[in-house]
Design an enzyme around this catalytic site. Structure first.
Site, PDB file in Angstrom:
ATOM      1  N   ASP A 127      50.590-115.088  -0.349  1.00 25.93           N
ATOM      2  CA  ASP A 127      49.572-115.263  -1.533  1.00 25.93           C
ATOM      3  C   ASP A 127      50.015-116.671  -2.281  1.00 25.93           C
ATOM      4  O   ASP A 127      50.930-116.721  -2.731  1.00 25.93           O
ATOM      5  CB  ASP A 127      49.746-114.135  -2.314  1.00 25.93           C
ATOM      6  N   TYR A 129      48.570-119.999  -4.828  1.00 25.95           N
ATOM      7  CA  TYR A 129      47.923-120.168  -6.291  1.00 25.95           C
ATOM      8  C   TYR A 129      47.342-121.157  -6.241  1.00 25.95           C
ATOM      9  O   TYR A 129      47.549-122.429  -7.109  1.00 25.95           O
ATOM     10  CB  TYR A 129      49.274-120.151  -7.109  1.00 25.95           C
ATOM     11  N   HIS A 134      42.257-121.786 -12.398  1.00 26.51           N
ATOM     12  CA  HIS A 134      42.775-120.415 -12.510  1.00 26.51           C
ATOM     13  C   HIS A 134      44.261-120.792 -13.130  1.00 26.51           C
ATOM     14  O   HIS A 134      44.373-120.161 -13.964  1.00 26.51           O
ATOM     15  CB  HIS A 134      42.731-119.671 -11.210  1.00 26.51           C
ATOM     16  N   ARG A 143      51.229-120.519 -22.184  1.00 28.84           N
ATOM     17  CA  ARG A 143      52.105-121.679 -22.611  1.00 28.84           C
ATOM     18  C   ARG A 143      51.514-122.707 -23.470  1.00 28.84           C
ATOM     19  O   ARG A 143      52.023-123.566 -24.080  1.00 28.84           O
ATOM     20  CB  ARG A 143      52.683-122.473 -21.213  1.00 28.84           C
ATOM     21  N   GLU A 200      41.699-109.640  -8.471  1.00 31.90           N
ATOM     22  CA  GLU A 200      41.729-111.140  -8.370  1.00 31.90           C
ATOM     23  C   GLU A 200      40.662-111.553  -7.035  1.00 31.90           C
ATOM     24  O   GLU A 200      41.008-111.037  -6.088  1.00 31.90           O
ATOM     25  CB  GLU A 200      43.217-111.596  -7.914  1.00 31.90           C
ATOM     26  N   GLU A 202      39.811-113.582  -4.298  1.00 32.81           N
ATOM     27  CA  GLU A 202      40.586-114.489  -3.295  1.00 32.81           C
ATOM     28  C   GLU A 202      39.871-114.500  -1.880  1.00 32.81           C
ATOM     29  O   GLU A 202      39.011-113.735  -1.588  1.00 32.81           O
ATOM     30  CB  GLU A 202      41.917-114.233  -3.199  1.00 32.81           C
ATOM     31  N   ASP A 234      43.211-108.989  -4.445  1.00 33.36           N
ATOM     32  CA  ASP A 234      44.544-108.888  -4.584  1.00 33.36           C
ATOM     33  C   ASP A 234      44.731-108.174  -6.112  1.00 33.36           C
ATOM     34  O   ASP A 234      44.907-108.874  -6.914  1.00 33.36           O
ATOM     35  CB  ASP A 234      45.318-110.130  -4.539  1.00 33.36           C
ATOM     36  N   ARG A 238      48.656-106.413 -14.687  1.00 31.08           N
ATOM     37  CA  ARG A 238      49.315-107.610 -15.368  1.00 31.08           C
ATOM     38  C   ARG A 238      50.155-107.288 -16.554  1.00 31.08           C
ATOM     39  O   ARG A 238      51.254-108.034 -16.833  1.00 31.08           O
ATOM     40  CB  ARG A 238      48.005-108.184 -16.361  1.00 31.08           C
ATOM     41  N   GLN A 241      53.469-106.987 -14.388  1.00 35.17           N
ATOM     42  CA  GLN A 241      53.790-108.424 -14.050  1.00 35.17           C
ATOM     43  C   GLN A 241      54.563-109.202 -15.225  1.00 35.17           C
ATOM     44  O   GLN A 241      55.466-109.912 -15.025  1.00 35.17           O
ATOM     45  CB  GLN A 241      52.325-109.309 -13.433  1.00 35.17           C
ATOM     46  N   TYR A 245      58.321-110.883 -13.979  1.00 30.35           N
ATOM     47  CA  TYR A 245      58.147-111.881 -13.028  1.00 30.35           C
ATOM     48  C   TYR A 245      58.921-113.076 -13.360  1.00 30.35           C
ATOM     49  O   TYR A 245      59.384-113.926 -12.641  1.00 30.35           O
ATOM     50  CB  TYR A 245      56.772-112.542 -13.300  1.00 30.35           C
ATOM     51  N   LYS A 254      52.101-106.622  -7.916  1.00 24.35           N
ATOM     52  CA  LYS A 254      51.136-107.249  -6.911  1.00 24.35           C
ATOM     53  C   LYS A 254      51.206-106.292  -5.438  1.00 24.35           C
ATOM     54  O   LYS A 254      50.304-106.407  -4.694  1.00 24.35           O
ATOM     55  CB  LYS A 254      51.460-108.502  -6.355  1.00 24.35           C
ATOM     56  N   THR A 258      46.448-104.392  -1.698  1.00 19.78           N
ATOM     57  CA  THR A 258      45.704-105.726  -1.531  1.00 19.78           C
ATOM     58  C   THR A 258      44.532-105.386  -0.453  1.00 19.78           C
ATOM     59  O   THR A 258      44.720-104.953   0.301  1.00 19.78           O
ATOM     60  CB  THR A 258      46.420-106.526  -0.788  1.00 19.78           C
ATOM     61  N   THR A 351      43.736-116.501  -6.723  1.00 19.62           N
ATOM     62  CA  THR A 351      42.649-116.227  -7.612  1.00 19.62           C
ATOM     63  C   THR A 351      41.861-117.666  -7.376  1.00 19.62           C
ATOM     64  O   THR A 351      42.140-118.653  -7.914  1.00 19.62           O
ATOM     65  CB  THR A 351      42.689-115.815  -8.912  1.00 19.62           C
ATOM     66  N   GLU A 365      41.165-113.680 -16.896  1.00 22.71           N
ATOM     67  CA  GLU A 365      40.729-115.112 -17.378  1.00 22.71           C
ATOM     68  C   GLU A 365      39.143-114.341 -18.194  1.00 22.71           C
ATOM     69  O   GLU A 365      38.749-115.108 -19.222  1.00 22.71           O
ATOM     70  CB  GLU A 365      40.129-115.974 -16.136  1.00 22.71           C
TER      71      GLU A 365
END
Length: 418
Positions: A127, A129, A134, A143, A200, A202, A234, A238, A241, A245, A254, A258, A351, A365
């Protein structure tokens, strides 16, 4: 190009498409390979047994199999020959199938009379990114705007190795996962059902022949490895995660499920819809530099239907062509160390989001990490997925009087196990 089979202009499966899938008749029998044409499945094992693929060089028992892996392994020349033969057999002016009532009755089955299965034996699943919008949205949430993208993001396609065993075909229910989570106000982690279950949006692509270990796939050869594309959801937990992560990335958040659509659309069917992808700055390193337009104009939508709703509501409308990193770039990067891809391996985009709010491909999002609830038509709100919610993703390319579609990938959320 027209078929002797009547196909509605809004159908996802005209003669210009002919996606491959694996099916089993509801009346019984073994799983085997077919293509979708309008409301029908053309049983390729019947066409093969009639000797109609010999001109395409198919001499062995390729289509009377429960997966597409053996056909995927044959490579792009064989795929093109078979596709050309199928379009000839199904065309309005060709009598071979059209006028043979016995052969036609054996080979054509209503899609309502079959069960669609997972199209391949997936050895490995990766998978990526690859959507800048996204990645920017997620980075901004966690962040801040000034540090939204990590320093490496515009230099290489970020990805991780997923769990192939839990890839399921459309229509399979998804059980809410349990795991460790650490609420912001808690001093220690807790265990229980995920409260922040997400989808997600995808797209994925299946690998054909693959490469020898130690021998990278050049970007100029990468698209020859793509057998075809599917829709991918997917599913993501959250809250699980967020706790797990660091420092290695996604794991249990994850790996529980899927979902993919059952019909695999050949890359060749998408050629009329090839477009340039986003401008890439800085210029990628040499092994990632594109030599042609490498994206596709594929419309993508997501619909949500709760247990209380009579009809599903569209919550996302975006496009595949927003992806910053192309499929070819992702394949080239994946193999640059000598990593070997194998027939039936599944790669996914990550995503897919666009610049507008309605183009964001995840609830994370859309609800901006839970601060902006989604208003449903019946008065309900959604921040995360609730038990009983049914998610449907669909996608298509719009041609002149026809569509190249991917069908749907659906999944309903079931409560966590006791």
């Amino acid at each position: 190009m027209k078929s002797f089979i009547q196909v509605d202009p809004s159908s996802h499966f005209p003669i210009q498409n002919l996606p491959y899938g694996v099916f089993r008749p509801l009346s019984g029998g073994n799983a085997r390979i077919g293509v979708a044409i309008g409301d029908y499945v053309l049983d390729l094992s019947v066409i093969e047994a009639a000797g109609l693929f010999k001109e395409a060089g198919i001499q062995t028992d390729i289509f009377n199999q429960p997966t597409l892996n053996a056909f995927m392994e044959l490579g792009s020349n064989a795929w093109k020959k078979v596709r050309t033969k199928l379009q000839l057999l199904l065309s309005e002016d060709e009598p071979t199938l059209r006028d043979d009532e016995t052969l036609r009755s054996q080979a054509l089955i209503s899609q309502n009379d079959v069960e669609l299965l997972l199209p391949a034996q997936i050895g490995d699943y990766t998978d990526f990114y690859a959507s800048k919008e996204h990645a920017t949205n997620v980075g901004t949430m966690f962040r801040g705007k000034e540090n939204a993208l990590m320093p490496n993001w515009t230099h290489l396609p970020i990805g991780y190795h997923g769990r192939a065993s839990s890839v399921v075909v459309s229509g399979t229910d998804v059980r809410r996962p349990k795991g460790q989570m650490k609420p912001p106000t808690a001093d220690a982690p807790i265990f229980g059902p995920s409260k922040q279950l997400d989808m997600e949006l995808e797209m994925g692509w299946f690998i054909g022949p693959g490469n020898e270990q130690g021998k990278p796939i050049a970007i100029t050869d990468a698209e020859d490895q793509i057998f075809g594309l599917v829709l991918v959801n997917d599913w993501s937990a959250r809250d699980i995660q967020a706790w797990e992560y660091q420092p290695l990335g996604p794991f249990l958040a994850k790996s529980f499920a899927t979902s993919i659509s059952p019909w695999v659309v050949p890359l060749e069917a998408l050629e009329p819809f090839r477009v340039q992808g986003p401008k890439q700055e800085p210029t990628p390193l040499t092994y990632l530099q594109k030599n042609r337009a490498s994206s596709f104009n594929i419309n993508l939508e997501v619909y949500l239907k709760s247990q209380e709703m009579e009809t599903a509501q569209k919550i996302v409308s975006t496009n595949f062509n927003y992806l910053y990193w192309s499929m070819a770039q992702q394949i080239s990067h994946h193999t640059i160390t000598g990593c070997n891809l194998r027939p039936g391996d599944l790669l996914a985009s990550g995503t897919i989001s666009g610049p507008k709010k309605e183009e964001r491909g995840s609830l994370l999002e859309l609800s901006w990490r839970g601060t902006e609830p989604i208003e449903m038509n019946n008065g309900e709100q959604r921040v995360w997925l609730e038990d009983g919610d049914l998610l449907t993703m669909t996608g298509w390319c719009q041609g002149d009087g026809y569509r190249i579609g991917f069908g749907e990938v659906t999944g309903r959320i079931l409560p966590a196990y006791d």
